[in-house]
Design a protein around this motif. Structure first.
Motif, mmCIF file in Angstrom:
data_model
loop_
_atom_site.group_PDB
_atom_site.id
_atom_site.type_symbol
_atom_site.label_atom_id
_atom_site.label_comp_id
_atom_site.label_asym_id
_atom_site.label_seq_id
_atom_site.Cartn_x
_atom_site.Cartn_y
_atom_site.Cartn_z
ATOM 1 N N TYR A 36 46.636 45.685 53.291
ATOM 2 C CA TYR A 36 45.216 44.895 52.876
ATOM 3 C C TYR A 36 44.251 45.549 52.668
ATOM 4 O O TYR A 36 43.606 46.654 53.084
ATOM 5 C CB TYR A 36 45.169 43.739 53.902
ATOM 6 N N GLN A 42 33.954 39.780 52.340
ATOM 7 C CA GLN A 42 35.156 38.891 51.532
ATOM 8 C C GLN A 42 36.202 39.216 52.690
ATOM 9 O O GLN A 42 36.178 40.010 53.651
ATOM 10 C CB GLN A 42 35.500 39.675 50.351
ATOM 11 N N GLY A 43 37.052 38.279 52.561
ATOM 12 C CA GLY A 43 38.271 38.192 53.383
ATOM 13 C C GLY A 43 39.356 39.214 52.866
ATOM 14 O O GLY A 43 39.184 39.665 51.539
ATOM 15 N N PRO A 44 40.350 39.917 53.709
ATOM 16 C CA PRO A 44 41.138 41.087 53.316
ATOM 17 C C PRO A 44 42.140 40.383 52.141
ATOM 18 O O PRO A 44 42.397 39.124 52.081
ATOM 19 C CB PRO A 44 41.969 41.348 54.524
ATOM 20 N N PHE A 46 45.896 41.211 49.958
ATOM 21 C CA PHE A 46 47.172 41.788 49.940
ATOM 22 C C PHE A 46 46.951 42.886 48.763
ATOM 23 O O PHE A 46 46.495 42.811 47.656
ATOM 24 C CB PHE A 46 48.356 40.975 49.473
ATOM 25 N N TYR A 87 43.482 47.823 55.614
ATOM 26 C CA TYR A 87 44.108 47.760 57.041
ATOM 27 C C TYR A 87 45.442 47.589 56.596
ATOM 28 O O TYR A 87 46.079 47.126 55.783
ATOM 29 C CB TYR A 87 43.733 46.167 57.345
ATOM 30 N N LYS A 97 51.803 37.646 68.207
ATOM 31 C CA LYS A 97 50.407 38.528 67.623
ATOM 32 C C LYS A 97 50.594 39.301 66.375
ATOM 33 O O LYS A 97 51.792 39.907 66.476
ATOM 34 C CB LYS A 97 49.939 39.058 68.979
ATOM 35 N N LEU A 98 49.788 39.315 65.677
ATOM 36 C CA LEU A 98 50.089 40.242 64.537
ATOM 37 C C LEU A 98 48.933 41.493 64.795
ATOM 38 O O LEU A 98 47.548 40.871 64.960
ATOM 39 C CB LEU A 98 49.572 39.632 63.374
ATOM 40 N N GLN A 102 43.006 49.307 62.955
ATOM 41 C CA GLN A 102 41.314 49.140 62.951
ATOM 42 C C GLN A 102 40.939 49.303 61.754
ATOM 43 O O GLN A 102 39.810 49.052 61.712
ATOM 44 C CB GLN A 102 40.858 50.105 64.237
ATOM 45 N N TYR B 35 41.572 34.846 62.630
ATOM 46 C CA TYR B 35 41.170 36.180 63.123
ATOM 47 C C TYR B 35 39.928 36.248 63.632
ATOM 48 O O TYR B 35 38.899 35.252 62.891
ATOM 49 C CB TYR B 35 41.444 37.150 62.189
ATOM 50 N N GLN B 37 36.433 38.818 63.418
ATOM 51 C CA GLN B 37 35.843 40.253 63.125
ATOM 52 C C GLN B 37 34.383 40.383 63.630
ATOM 53 O O GLN B 37 33.661 39.850 62.799
ATOM 54 C CB GLN B 37 36.073 40.353 61.432
ATOM 55 N N GLN B 41 33.847 46.143 62.846
ATOM 56 C CA GLN B 41 35.194 45.964 63.684
ATOM 57 C C GLN B 41 36.372 45.782 62.907
ATOM 58 O O GLN B 41 36.106 45.151 61.549
ATOM 59 C CB GLN B 41 35.115 45.404 64.879
ATOM 60 N N GLY B 42 37.511 45.714 63.353
ATOM 61 C CA GLY B 42 38.453 45.420 62.579
ATOM 62 C C GLY B 42 38.980 43.962 62.751
ATOM 63 O O GLY B 42 37.995 43.265 63.097
ATOM 64 N N LEU B 43 40.241 43.562 62.719
ATOM 65 C CA LEU B 43 40.585 42.133 62.602
ATOM 66 C C LEU B 43 41.479 41.949 64.106
ATOM 67 O O LEU B 43 42.187 42.583 64.383
ATOM 68 C CB LEU B 43 41.782 41.937 61.431
ATOM 69 N N PHE B 45 43.156 39.432 66.258
ATOM 70 C CA PHE B 45 44.362 38.201 65.948
ATOM 71 C C PHE B 45 43.673 37.233 66.977
ATOM 72 O O PHE B 45 43.817 37.683 68.396
ATOM 73 C CB PHE B 45 45.476 38.769 65.907
ATOM 74 N N TYR B 48 48.007 31.937 65.720
ATOM 75 C CA TYR B 48 48.641 31.294 64.446
ATOM 76 C C TYR B 48 49.323 29.780 64.898
ATOM 77 O O TYR B 48 49.771 29.492 65.942
ATOM 78 C CB TYR B 48 49.683 32.270 63.929
ATOM 79 N N GLY B 59 46.055 34.924 72.538
ATOM 80 C CA GLY B 59 45.339 35.943 71.723
ATOM 81 C C GLY B 59 43.737 35.434 71.827
ATOM 82 O O GLY B 59 42.838 35.792 71.540
ATOM 83 N N LEU B 91 37.634 34.494 60.375
ATOM 84 C CA LEU B 91 38.588 34.687 59.205
ATOM 85 C C LEU B 91 39.943 33.724 59.563
ATOM 86 O O LEU B 91 40.401 33.731 60.525
ATOM 87 C CB LEU B 91 39.069 35.976 58.896
ATOM 88 N N THR B 103 53.238 37.197 53.170
ATOM 89 C CA THR B 103 51.811 37.653 52.572
ATOM 90 C C THR B 103 50.802 36.649 53.058
ATOM 91 O O THR B 103 50.927 35.555 52.897
ATOM 92 C CB THR B 103 51.699 37.950 51.194
ATOM 93 N N GLN B 104 49.868 37.071 53.580
ATOM 94 C CA GLN B 104 48.794 36.375 54.220
ATOM 95 C C GLN B 104 47.572 36.145 53.041
ATOM 96 O O GLN B 104 47.303 37.161 52.578
ATOM 97 C CB GLN B 104 48.063 36.717 55.412
ATOM 98 N N PHE B 106 43.628 35.198 52.677
ATOM 99 C CA PHE B 106 42.385 35.049 53.565
ATOM 100 C C PHE B 106 41.597 34.178 52.867
ATOM 101 O O PHE B 106 41.238 34.253 51.595
ATOM 102 C CB PHE B 106 41.872 36.305 53.921
ATOM 103 N N GLY B 107 41.052 33.346 53.679
ATOM 104 C CA GLY B 107 39.655 32.815 53.320
ATOM 105 C C GLY B 107 38.398 33.785 53.431
ATOM 106 O O GLY B 107 38.729 34.826 53.785
ATOM 107 N N PRO B 108 37.205 33.345 52.891
ATOM 108 C CA PRO B 108 35.886 34.141 52.836
ATOM 109 C C PRO B 108 35.515 34.366 54.264
ATOM 110 O O PRO B 108 34.541 35.264 54.376
ATOM 111 C CB PRO B 108 35.123 33.500 51.944
ATOM 112 N N ARG B 111 30.620 33.035 58.958
ATOM 113 C CA ARG B 111 29.650 34.106 59.860
ATOM 114 C C ARG B 111 28.952 33.311 60.824
ATOM 115 O O ARG B 111 28.049 32.675 60.721
ATOM 116 C CB ARG B 111 28.687 34.916 58.872
#
Lengths: 110, 115
Positions: A36, A42-44, A46, A87, A97-98, A102, B35, B37, B41-43, B45, B48, B59, B91, B103-104, B106-108, B111
């Motif tokens: 991604y 913005q969101g990630p 694909f 990512y 979990k997904l 990082q 998720y 963030q 930092q990263g995502l 989880f 779900y 999680g 997110l 495929t996921q 994502f929304g915006p 915050r």
């Protein structure tokens, strides 16, 4: 413990090819590898997905070795607009979990 | 067609208050993900849903966090007694089904800033 790792950052120049490698040491047999791209605020979104060997689409290529414990995202001839965080997601079901890597912050310079 | 939407886009709250974050997935998508963030930092989880069911809630960072999904569509993430460390972008994503090939989308994000 499942772990997905990738470099924190990379620098490149316009027109160069960029390769970002991700290791996913505990990928399951039925898991796919997905990459991604995320721009600020913005969101990630694909980019590409594969299971083994090589996959190519209009924006990138994905190389996956036979053991599938790693993958390499290849961006040909990058431009300034490719500056983003990339990512890797190695697996879709790890105990429910997904686990994303990082993220690799790619900076493309003129 | 419409993508994943989240509301509010921004939320500022005081420490100790409860907040609700909403996610509207793409119509027909059975799987929905949350998720977190944190800045730079990263995502991370969180949880779900397959339909209305969340098979694994481990999680979620603490028992102050909860999530529900009704009608196989809209989902709400609730944070009770917010703390400053809850400040982050939350997110939401959805996919047609669940599995390693999906495929996921994502929304915006929302915050959240806890003062």
């Amino acid at each position: 413990l499942a772990k997905t790792t990738q470099p924190i950052s990379m620098d490149s120049y316009e027109g160069q090819e960029v390769n970002i490698t991700c290791s996913h040491n505990n990928i399951a047999t039925n898991d796919y590898i997905t990459w991604y791209q995320q721009f600020p605020s913005q969101g990630p979104r694909f980019i590409i997905q594969g299971y083994k060997t090589k996959v190519t689409n209009e924006v990138a290529s994905l190389f996956i070795p036979a053991d599938r414990k790693s993958s390499t995202l290849s961006l040909p001839r990058v431009s300034l607009s490719d500056t983003a965080v990339y990512y890797c997601l190695g697996g879709g079901n790890q105990g429910g979990k997904l686990i994303f890597g990082q993220g690799t912050e790619l900076s493309v310079k003129p | 067609g419409a993508g994943v939407s989240q509301s509010p886009s921004n939320k500022v709250t005081e420490k100790g208050k409860d907040v609700e974050l909403r996610c509207d997935p793409i119509s027909g998508h059975t799987a929905l993900y949350w998720y977190r963030q944190s800045l730079g930092q990263g995502l991370e989880f969180l949880i779900y849903f397959q339909g209305n069911s969340a098979p694994d809630k481990s999680g979620l960072p603490s028992d102050r966090f909860s999530a529900e999904r009704t009608g196989g569509s809209v989902s709400t993430l609730t944070i009770q007694r917010t703390q400053q460390e809850d400040s982050a972008v939350y997110l939401c994503a959805s996919s047609p089904g669940w599995g390693g090939r999906e495929t996921q989308y994502f929304g915006p994000g929302t915050r959240l800033l806890v003062l």
